[in-house]
Design an enzyme around this catalytic site. Structure first.
Site, short mmCIF file in Angstrom:
data_model
loop_
_atom_site.label_atom_id
_atom_site.label_comp_id
_atom_site.label_asym_id
_atom_site.label_seq_id
_atom_site.Cartn_x
_atom_site.Cartn_y
_atom_site.Cartn_z
N THR A 1 0.92 -0.69 0.08
CA THR A 1 -0.18 0.15 -0.18
C THR A 1 0.81 0.83 0.00
OG1 THR A 1 -2.05 1.21 1.22
CG2 THR A 1 -0.20 0.07 2.08
N TYR A 2 0.30 2.44 0.24
CA TYR A 2 0.83 3.47 -0.42
C TYR A 2 0.19 4.33 0.92
CZ TYR A 2 1.74 8.71 -0.96
OH TYR A 2 2.20 9.38 -1.36
N GLY B 1 -2.74 -0.99 11.26
CA GLY B 1 -4.38 -0.50 11.94
C GLY B 1 -4.46 -0.33 10.61
N ALA C 1 -5.52 2.94 7.16
CA ALA C 1 -5.16 4.19 6.62
C ALA C 1 -6.76 4.87 5.65
CB ALA C 1 -4.22 3.94 5.69
N CYS D 1 -2.83 -2.89 -2.47
CA CYS D 1 -3.43 -4.11 -1.93
C CYS D 1 -2.62 -5.70 -2.70
CB CYS D 1 -4.78 -3.77 -1.34
SG CYS D 1 -4.35 -2.51 -0.21
#
Length: 211
Positions: free
Chosen positions: A75-76, A155, A157, A173
């Site tokens: 992910t970013y 967690g 985002a 993802c």
């Protein structure tokens, strides 16, 4: 009764030091340590989960890539995205990791419902999604967790108002061609701090309801 988690605003922080701090907090906490929610923005970074495949990194350019210890693929993170890290003693609450993932996802769903936006999770691809007119499904929040010693870190985002082009440099993802969106595109005018606080409040409600 377990105390509500302590909410900490970390501001804009590099990814690796925050990750190291989460791990240290988790390793050093005791049975009576109060749970905490950390809200943070990260400078631009791609992060890979434990099972991430390198082919999902398409063209990272100058943006650093960090292999981390959460679940999930790539992910970013970047400015304009709020990341909520729940540092929770799951054993004390009597809940499992699947319950926490669901609570994180539903907290975003609850937040968007306040603005009459219909959002939903997907069991086959963790995170939160919305339908965009003319574009179809798009992801607005990503989830990745780690549990050690019965306690969670990493967690969720939530994309608020950020530069979105880096998502085109990866298969978000692990899904090629997955569209990604943000609150701003949905007409929701919140800054990162306010969005994070509202998300944390929703998660507190979800976690409290599990006690």
């Amino acid at each position: 009764m377990v105390k509500q988690p302590l909410l900490r605003h970390l501001g804009l922080r590099d990814y690796i030091p925050v990750w190291e701090a989460m791990r240290a907090f988790t390793d050093e906490r005791g049975s009576d340590t109060r749970d905490e929610f950390w809200l943070v923005e990260h400078p631009s970074v791609f992060t890979q989960g434990l099972n991430a495949k390198p082919e999902h990194l398409l063209d990272t350019g100058a943006i650093p890539v960090v292999k981390t210890d959460r679940g999930g693929q790539v992910t970013y993170h970047g400015p304009g995205q709020v990341v909520l890290y729940p540092l929770i003693d799951l054993r004390r609450l009597g809940i499992g990791v699947r319950h926490l993932v669901s609570a994180l996802e539903q907290s975003v769903v609850d937040l968007l419902a306040d603005f009459e936006v219909n959002a939903y999770p997907r069991r086959d691809a963790p995170g939160v999604y919305v339908e965009l007119p003319g574009r179809g499904e798009a992801k607005i929040a990503s989830v990745g967790l780690r549990v050690r010693r019965g306690c969670s870190y990493h967690g969720i985002a939530l994309n608020v108002a950020m530069e979105m082009t880096p998502f085109q440099r990866i298969n978000p993802c692990g899904h090629a061609g997955l569209a990604v969106t943000q609150l701003k595109e949905l007409g929701i005018d919140l800054d990162v701090k306010t969005a994070g606080e509202r998300l944390a409040a929703r998660l507190t409600e979800r976690v409290a309801s599990s006690e």
